[in-house]
Design a protein around this motif. Structure first.
Motif, PDB file in Angstrom:
ATOM      1  N   LYS A   1     -13.437  12.888 -31.225  1.00  0.00           N
ATOM      2  CA  LYS A   1     -13.551  11.439 -31.086  1.00  0.00           C
ATOM      3  C   LYS A   1     -14.993  10.970 -31.131  1.00  0.00           C
ATOM      4  O   LYS A   1     -15.300   9.883 -31.637  1.00  0.00           O
ATOM      5  CB  LYS A   1     -12.886  11.003 -29.783  1.00  0.00           C
ATOM      6  N   ARG A   2     -15.912  11.783 -30.627  1.00  0.00           N
ATOM      7  CA  ARG A   2     -17.333  11.402 -30.634  1.00  0.00           C
ATOM      8  C   ARG A   2     -17.853  11.209 -32.046  1.00  0.00           C
ATOM      9  O   ARG A   2     -18.700  10.364 -32.291  1.00  0.00           O
ATOM     10  CB  ARG A   2     -18.159  12.455 -29.895  1.00  0.00           C
ATOM     11  N   MET A   3     -17.351  12.025 -32.972  1.00  0.00           N
ATOM     12  CA  MET A   3     -17.780  11.898 -34.366  1.00  0.00           C
ATOM     13  C   MET A   3     -17.320  10.561 -34.943  1.00  0.00           C
ATOM     14  O   MET A   3     -18.051   9.908 -35.699  1.00  0.00           O
ATOM     15  CB  MET A   3     -17.203  13.054 -35.189  1.00  0.00           C
ATOM     16  N   LEU A   4     -16.127  10.137 -34.584  1.00  0.00           N
ATOM     17  CA  LEU A   4     -15.624   8.837 -35.042  1.00  0.00           C
ATOM     18  C   LEU A   4     -16.528   7.711 -34.557  1.00  0.00           C
ATOM     19  O   LEU A   4     -16.892   6.819 -35.322  1.00  0.00           O
ATOM     20  CB  LEU A   4     -14.188   8.652 -34.546  1.00  0.00           C
ATOM     21  N   TYR A   5     -16.885   7.757 -33.283  1.00  0.00           N
ATOM     22  CA  TYR A   5     -17.766   6.727 -32.735  1.00  0.00           C
ATOM     23  C   TYR A   5     -19.148   6.782 -33.393  1.00  0.00           C
ATOM     24  O   TYR A   5     -19.799   5.751 -33.576  1.00  0.00           O
ATOM     25  CB  TYR A   5     -17.898   6.902 -31.223  1.00  0.00           C
ATOM     26  N   HIS A   6     -19.585   7.989 -33.747  1.00  0.00           N
ATOM     27  CA  HIS A   6     -20.885   8.141 -34.406  1.00  0.00           C
ATOM     28  C   HIS A   6     -20.911   7.400 -35.741  1.00  0.00           C
ATOM     29  O   HIS A   6     -21.904   6.751 -36.090  1.00  0.00           O
ATOM     30  CB  HIS A   6     -21.172   9.632 -34.629  1.00  0.00           C
ATOM     31  N   TYR A   7     -19.828   7.470 -36.475  1.00  0.00           N
ATOM     32  CA  TYR A   7     -19.777   6.846 -37.799  1.00  0.00           C
ATOM     33  C   TYR A   7     -19.485   5.349 -37.744  1.00  0.00           C
ATOM     34  O   TYR A   7     -20.017   4.583 -38.554  1.00  0.00           O
ATOM     35  CB  TYR A   7     -18.715   7.532 -38.663  1.00  0.00           C
ATOM     36  N   PHE A   8     -18.646   4.929 -36.815  1.00  0.00           N
ATOM     37  CA  PHE A   8     -18.142   3.549 -36.869  1.00  0.00           C
ATOM     38  C   PHE A   8     -18.382   2.722 -35.609  1.00  0.00           C
ATOM     39  O   PHE A   8     -18.051   1.540 -35.588  1.00  0.00           O
ATOM     40  CB  PHE A   8     -16.645   3.568 -37.191  1.00  0.00           C
ATOM     41  N   GLY A   9     -18.937   3.312 -34.585  1.00  0.00           N
ATOM     42  CA  GLY A   9     -19.290   2.548 -33.392  1.00  0.00           C
ATOM     43  C   GLY A   9     -18.156   2.401 -32.404  1.00  0.00           C
ATOM     44  O   GLY A   9     -18.243   2.863 -31.268  1.00  0.00           O
ATOM     45  N   ASP A  10     -17.073   1.752 -32.814  1.00  0.00           N
ATOM     46  CA  ASP A  10     -15.914   1.570 -31.953  1.00  0.00           C
ATOM     47  C   ASP A  10     -14.687   1.307 -32.820  1.00  0.00           C
ATOM     48  O   ASP A  10     -14.763   1.337 -34.055  1.00  0.00           O
ATOM     49  CB  ASP A  10     -16.139   0.424 -30.958  1.00  0.00           C
ATOM     50  N   LYS A  11     -13.580   1.044 -32.180  1.00  0.00           N
ATOM     51  CA  LYS A  11     -12.321   0.851 -32.898  1.00  0.00           C
ATOM     52  C   LYS A  11     -12.395  -0.355 -33.822  1.00  0.00           C
ATOM     53  O   LYS A  11     -11.900  -0.315 -34.957  1.00  0.00           O
ATOM     54  CB  LYS A  11     -11.180   0.689 -31.898  1.00  0.00           C
ATOM     55  N   GLN A  12     -13.020  -1.438 -33.368  1.00  0.00           N
ATOM     56  CA  GLN A  12     -13.124  -2.639 -34.202  1.00  0.00           C
ATOM     57  C   GLN A  12     -13.998  -2.374 -35.418  1.00  0.00           C
ATOM     58  O   GLN A  12     -13.701  -2.847 -36.522  1.00  0.00           O
ATOM     59  CB  GLN A  12     -13.690  -3.802 -33.385  1.00  0.00           C
ATOM     60  N   GLY A  13     -15.078  -1.624 -35.219  1.00  0.00           N
ATOM     61  CA  GLY A  13     -15.936  -1.276 -36.342  1.00  0.00           C
ATOM     62  C   GLY A  13     -15.209  -0.419 -37.358  1.00  0.00           C
ATOM     63  O   GLY A  13     -15.380  -0.583 -38.575  1.00  0.00           O
ATOM     64  N   LEU A  14     -14.375   0.487 -36.866  1.00  0.00           N
ATOM     65  CA  LEU A  14     -13.578   1.334 -37.758  1.00  0.00           C
ATOM     66  C   LEU A  14     -12.564   0.503 -38.523  1.00  0.00           C
ATOM     67  O   LEU A  14     -12.386   0.675 -39.734  1.00  0.00           O
ATOM     68  CB  LEU A  14     -12.870   2.411 -36.934  1.00  0.00           C
ATOM     69  N   TYR A  15     -11.906  -0.414 -37.830  1.00  0.00           N
ATOM     70  CA  TYR A  15     -10.910  -1.262 -38.474  1.00  0.00           C
ATOM     71  C   TYR A  15     -11.543  -2.122 -39.567  1.00  0.00           C
ATOM     72  O   TYR A  15     -10.984  -2.265 -40.661  1.00  0.00           O
ATOM     73  CB  TYR A  15     -10.223  -2.140 -37.435  1.00  0.00           C
TER      74      TYR A  15
END
Length: 224
Positions: free
Chosen positions: A57-71
């Motif tokens: 999960k940390r890698m996801l946050y590294h790339y996109f910041g948070d869930k809204q950023g990913l969306y």
């Protein structure tokens, strides 16, 4: 790998993925698209997306910041894909009628082949495009599309094939709307009209119907 545990295999998969940033980003976006399409934005879970992508999960946050950023990144990637495919149609090389027909049928087929695109559009419209408003790239993405349609229209007018004064954006909204409504409501409509509107032959008929409607509208009025 013989003798390895599920946890160690997951770690190996994660390490292999994170060594390739582009691959990692693409894997996360693909997993997020699947999760959001299946469960909606509210129901989608970051843990589930990370598991689908084979990362922590940390890698996801590294790339996109948070869930809204990913969306938001998912939305931008989704729009980028269809816009790039439209540019690849090379409509400027075709005569206006053939070009318009190709654009209409491409749009229709894209809706059939990419249900995730329609699902994401429906989700974002339910949210009144609050996330999409944050994007800096969405509007520039659409300029080549409207420019391409405008070029087809102008050539069609010069050749006496199309009516004057057609707005490219309005025309595209009509093309997309004729397909979007059908695809989003085909199950209820199938019950109402007693016909399977998802059958391949029925989808082909609908595509041709949209072409006929658009070309009939574009036809110049008869001179009195």
């Amino acid at each position: 790998m013989e003798g390895s545990t599920p946890k160690s295999r997951a770690s190996l998969r994660t390490n292999a993925t994170t060594r390739d940033p582009e691959r990692t980003r693409a894997a996360i976006l693909r997993a997020a698209t699947e999760e959001i399409t299946a469960k909606g934005l509210t129901g989608a879970r970051v843990d589930a997306i990370a598991e689908r992508a084979g990362i922590n999960k940390r890698m996801l946050y590294h790339y996109f910041g948070d869930k809204q950023g990913l969306y938001l990144a998912v939305l931008e990637e989704t729009y980028s894909a269809i816009r790039a495919a439209e540019i690849g149609l090379n409509l400027t090389e075709l005569d206006p009628v053939a070009g318009m027909r190709k654009l209409v049928l491409f749009t229709w087929q894209y809706f059939i082949d990419h249900p995730e695109f329609l699902s994401l559009l429906a989700t974002e419209n339910m949210n009144r495009a609050e996330n999409l408003k944050q994007s800096q790239s969405i509007r520039p993405l659409h300029r080549p599309l409207t420019g391409m349609i405008e070029e087809l229209l102008q050539r069609g007018v010069k050749q006496g094939l199309f009516r004057k004064g057609v707005d490219p954006a309005e025309l595209y909204i009509t093309i997309a709307g004729l397909g979007f409504f059908y695809m989003q409501n085909r199950y209820t409509l199938s019950v109402i009209f007693g016909e399977d509107l998802s059958a391949p032959k029925r989808l082909d008929r609908r595509g041709e119907h949209i072409v006929e409607v658009v070309l009939a509208y574009l036809k110049p009025p008869e001179k009195k």
